[in-house]
Design a protein around this motif. Structure first.
Motif, PDB file in Angstrom:
ATOM      1  N   TYR A 170     -42.889  82.078 137.045  1.00 58.62           N
ATOM      2  CA  TYR A 170     -42.439  80.829 137.650  1.00 58.62           C
ATOM      3  C   TYR A 170     -41.364  81.108 138.699  1.00 58.62           C
ATOM      4  CZ  TYR A 170     -44.698  78.177 133.896  1.00 58.62           C
ATOM      5  OH  TYR A 170     -45.611  77.619 133.045  1.00 58.62           O
ATOM      6  N   ARG A 225     -49.014  81.948 125.780  1.00 63.83           N
ATOM      7  CA  ARG A 225     -49.396  80.560 126.006  1.00 63.83           C
ATOM      8  C   ARG A 225     -50.646  80.609 126.874  1.00 63.83           C
ATOM      9  NH1 ARG A 225     -47.004  75.996 127.804  1.00 63.83           N
ATOM     10  NH2 ARG A 225     -48.372  75.342 126.132  1.00 63.83           N
ATOM     11  N   HIS A 228     -51.749  77.130 132.090  1.00 59.42           N
ATOM     12  CA  HIS A 228     -51.503  75.678 132.104  1.00 59.42           C
ATOM     13  C   HIS A 228     -50.852  75.223 133.389  1.00 59.42           C
ATOM     14  CE1 HIS A 228     -48.003  77.711 130.374  1.00 59.42           C
ATOM     15  NE2 HIS A 228     -47.262  76.771 130.953  1.00 59.42           N
ATOM     16  N   HIS A 230     -48.209  72.251 134.698  1.00 62.81           N
ATOM     17  CA  HIS A 230     -47.206  71.296 134.191  1.00 62.81           C
ATOM     18  C   HIS A 230     -47.106  70.102 135.136  1.00 62.81           C
ATOM     19  CE1 HIS A 230     -44.856  73.772 131.253  1.00 62.81           C
ATOM     20  NE2 HIS A 230     -45.223  74.792 131.990  1.00 62.81           N
TER      21      HIS A 230
HETATM   22 FE    FE Z   1     -45.201  76.740 131.288  1.00 59.84          FE
END
Ligand code: FE
Ligand code: DHB
Length: 289
Positions: A170, A225, A228, A230
């Protein structure tokens, strides 16, 4: 770049993500001034129950001094590594979200996680999210409509989208990425529609080199995870939705370490008939405020 230096770069990025998450959380709390009103009875109830739960565990499992000291050392390390946001968002936030959104009729929410940032670049209803010129990954067109629960379109609804890159990192948390990479705020058109151009994110591994990673390794768990996207979706006089969307076939949809996948949040991407990559449709339904 050799395989090894690539691996060490990936590990270094993961390590910084945890520490940055603590710093960012502190900044946001300070900005919002959000010190919840402290009701003495409520504090006594909640803290008392939490302490009792841990004491019950000690007695039930006959905890040794060795285990007690290992636990103490680990808690100290979670703080030193700046990993409290990671720890809480992975292992606790899903229950908080369940309680908060139990009465909603519209789209399902799920956890926010540690990597949200407000104030991302503002874009049109059909814009391209900020990305590097050679951003790796499958192009993805993400489109749909924002409506109220009765089906009325919500023109001008704001969609904030943020997601990891093709390596699971990120921007503003892992180093070396442009400031707003893969973060944008899109405004729906007069019919509540949006059509966002981005790339497919990779599955995300929570940092394995800090205290949370140490726990995962010691317990023999995995750190993944599923991939995905967000979102936060806002419209006047409607409740804000914070959610995530997932891709079918991801090996971790069924055992997400953060327990945040719901069947309603699975996308159905198809080859894009108008260009490269994939297109997927998702309609957001917002409850009244
Ligand atoms: Fe995330
Ligand atoms: C964490 C990371 C995420 O991207 C997410 O969505 C939830 C939790 C974490 O590292 O804690």
């Amino acid at each position: 770049m050799s395989e090894n230096s690539f691996q060490s770069e990936v590990t270094a990025k993961a390590a910084e993500s945890g520490a940055n998450a603590s710093a960012r959380f502190r900044e946001r709390q300070a900005q919002g001034g959000s010190t919840a009103a402290v009701d003495q009875e409520r504090v006594a109830l909640l803290a008392g129950k939490a302490i009792k739960a841990l004491n019950d565990l000690v007695i039930e499992e006959q905890l040794s001094y060795e285990e007690y000291n290992a636990f103490k050392a680990w808690l100290i390390k979670v703080g030193e590594d700046g990993e409290w946001p990671l720890f809480l968002d992975v292992w606790l936030e899903h229950s908080v979200e369940e309680v908060a959104n139990a009465d909603r009729e519209g789209s399902k929410g799920t956890i926010e996680g540690p990597y949200y940032l407000g104030g991302s670049p503002e874009l049109e209803w059909n814009g391209t999210i900020p990305m590097r010129e050679d951003e790796p990954g499958t192009p993805l067109v993400f489109k749909g409509q924002v409506t109220a629960v009765d089906g009325t379109p919500l023109p001008g609804a704001k969609l904030e989208l943020w997601h990891a890159d093709n390596l699971g990192f990120y921007s503003q948390f892992a180093p070396g990425l442009p400031e707003w990479n893969l973060r944008g705020t899109f405004t729906a058109n007069d019919n509540g529609e949006y059509e966002i151009h981005t790339i497919r994110p990779a599955p995300y591994q929570i940092p394995t080199d800090g205290a949370c990673g140490q726990l995962i390794a010691a317990a023999g768990w995995h750190a993944w995870r599923p991939a995905h996207l967000h979102f936060k979706v806002h419209a006047p006089e409607h409740q804000l939705i914070t959610s995530q969307l997932y891709f079918p076939g991801d090996p971790h949809n069924d055992d997400d370490i953060a327990s945040a996948v719901k069947p309603e949040l699975l996308l159905d991407p198809q080859p894009n008939p108008d260009g490269e990559g994939e297109v997927t449709v998702y309609d957001f339904v917002l409850d009244p405020a």
